[in-house]
Design an enzyme around this catalytic site. Structure first.
Site, PDB file in Angstrom:
ATOM      1  N   ASN A  90       0.801  -1.216   0.000  1.00 44.58           N
ATOM      2  CA  ASN A  90       0.000   0.000   0.000  1.00 44.58           C
ATOM      3  C   ASN A  90       0.837   1.271   0.000  1.00 44.58           C
ATOM      4  O   ASN A  90       0.321   2.353   0.286  1.00 44.58           O
ATOM      5  CB  ASN A  90      -0.943   0.014   1.207  1.00 44.58           C
ATOM      6  CG  ASN A  90      -2.005  -1.032   1.111  1.00 44.58           C
ATOM      7  OD1 ASN A  90      -1.784  -2.178   1.485  1.00 44.58           O
ATOM      8  ND2 ASN A  90      -3.156  -0.669   0.581  1.00 44.58           N
TER       9      ASN A  90
ATOM     10  N   ILE B  96       1.023   7.057   0.187  1.00 49.72           N
ATOM     11  CA  ILE B  96       0.318   6.031   0.955  1.00 49.72           C
ATOM     12  C   ILE B  96      -1.073   5.809   0.356  1.00 49.72           C
ATOM     13  O   ILE B  96      -1.847   6.749   0.181  1.00 49.72           O
ATOM     14  CB  ILE B  96       0.188   6.460   2.427  1.00 49.72           C
ATOM     15  CG1 ILE B  96       1.570   6.727   3.023  1.00 49.72           C
ATOM     16  CG2 ILE B  96      -0.580   5.419   3.232  1.00 49.72           C
ATOM     17  CD1 ILE B  96       1.541   7.475   4.335  1.00 49.72           C
ATOM     18  N   CYS B  97      -1.376   4.568   0.067  1.00 49.57           N
ATOM     19  CA  CYS B  97      -2.704   4.181  -0.419  1.00 49.57           C
ATOM     20  C   CYS B  97      -3.476   3.648   0.782  1.00 49.57           C
ATOM     21  O   CYS B  97      -3.256   2.530   1.235  1.00 49.57           O
ATOM     22  CB  CYS B  97      -2.584   3.114  -1.507  1.00 49.57           C
ATOM     23  SG  CYS B  97      -4.180   2.576  -2.136  1.00 49.57           S
ATOM     24  N   LEU B  98      -4.349   4.483   1.314  1.00 51.40           N
ATOM     25  CA  LEU B  98      -5.105   4.141   2.509  1.00 51.40           C
ATOM     26  C   LEU B  98      -6.517   4.692   2.348  1.00 51.40           C
ATOM     27  O   LEU B  98      -6.687   5.869   2.011  1.00 51.40           O
ATOM     28  CB  LEU B  98      -4.416   4.750   3.738  1.00 51.40           C
ATOM     29  CG  LEU B  98      -4.992   4.470   5.105  1.00 51.40           C
ATOM     30  CD1 LEU B  98      -4.968   2.977   5.427  1.00 51.40           C
ATOM     31  CD2 LEU B  98      -4.199   5.227   6.174  1.00 51.40           C
TER      32      LEU B  98
ATOM     33  N   TYR C 162       3.407   3.370  -2.469  1.00 53.76           N
ATOM     34  CA  TYR C 162       3.943   3.486  -3.823  1.00 53.76           C
ATOM     35  C   TYR C 162       5.437   3.789  -3.794  1.00 53.76           C
ATOM     36  O   TYR C 162       5.986   4.182  -2.760  1.00 53.76           O
ATOM     37  CB  TYR C 162       3.190   4.562  -4.597  1.00 53.76           C
ATOM     38  CG  TYR C 162       1.715   4.284  -4.725  1.00 53.76           C
ATOM     39  CD1 TYR C 162       1.245   3.190  -5.438  1.00 53.76           C
ATOM     40  CD2 TYR C 162       0.781   5.119  -4.119  1.00 53.76           C
ATOM     41  CE1 TYR C 162      -0.108   2.929  -5.552  1.00 53.76           C
ATOM     42  CE2 TYR C 162      -0.579   4.868  -4.231  1.00 53.76           C
ATOM     43  CZ  TYR C 162      -1.019   3.772  -4.949  1.00 53.76           C
ATOM     44  OH  TYR C 162      -2.357   3.515  -5.053  1.00 53.76           O
TER      45      TYR C 162
END
Length: 145
Positions: free
Chosen positions: A83, A90-92, A85
């Site tokens: 999560n 942050i992919c949240l 990159y």
């Protein structure tokens, strides 16, 4: 200039400093810029992240708390995490489509910490390789600025 976003961020900062801060996280605005925060998440115990010190930045807009900040790890160029990159972004969910104005800075940092904890459970089939990669990231965190 005191805008609603800046007032809220000051309240978030006071709350983070005055109350018992959540274990394993720390955060504060940069000097003279309440809209840009530096934060640290200490590698959670009993996870492959244990012993690491992971720095991130949070950039807030004047639309906060109605819109989420953008978060990015800045400790080093590459976090090994599904999560996070390559650029540290942050992919949240709570920083995207599940955002709510009830979240404050402490909640954001707790969710990011939980993201690290949960990732340790994701790849149980290849635990040895996954842990080796985590250890590399932890060791890099000791020398990264």
């Amino acid at each position: 200039m005191s805008t609603p976003a800046r007032k809220r961020l000051m309240r978030d900062f006071k709350r983070l400093q005055q109350q018992d801060p959540p274990a394993g996280i720390s955060g504060a605005p940069q000097d003279n810029n309440i809209m840009l925060w530096n934060a640290v998440i200490f590698g959670p115990d009993d996870t492959p992240w244990d012993g690491g010190t992971f720095k991130l930045s949070l950039q807030f807009s004047e639309d906060y708390p109605n819109k989420p900040p953008t978060g990015r790890f800045v400790s080093f160029s590459r976090m090994f995490h599904p999560n996070i990159y390559a650029d540290g972004s942050i992919c949240l969910d709570i920083l995207q489509n599940q955002w709510s104005p009830i979240y404050d800075v402490a909640a954001i940092l707790i969710y990011v910490e939980m993201l690290l904890i949960s990732s340790a459970r994701m790849f149980s089939e290849s635990k040895r390789e996954y842990n080796r990669r985590f250890r590399e990231v932890v060791e890099q965190s000791w020398t990264a600025d």
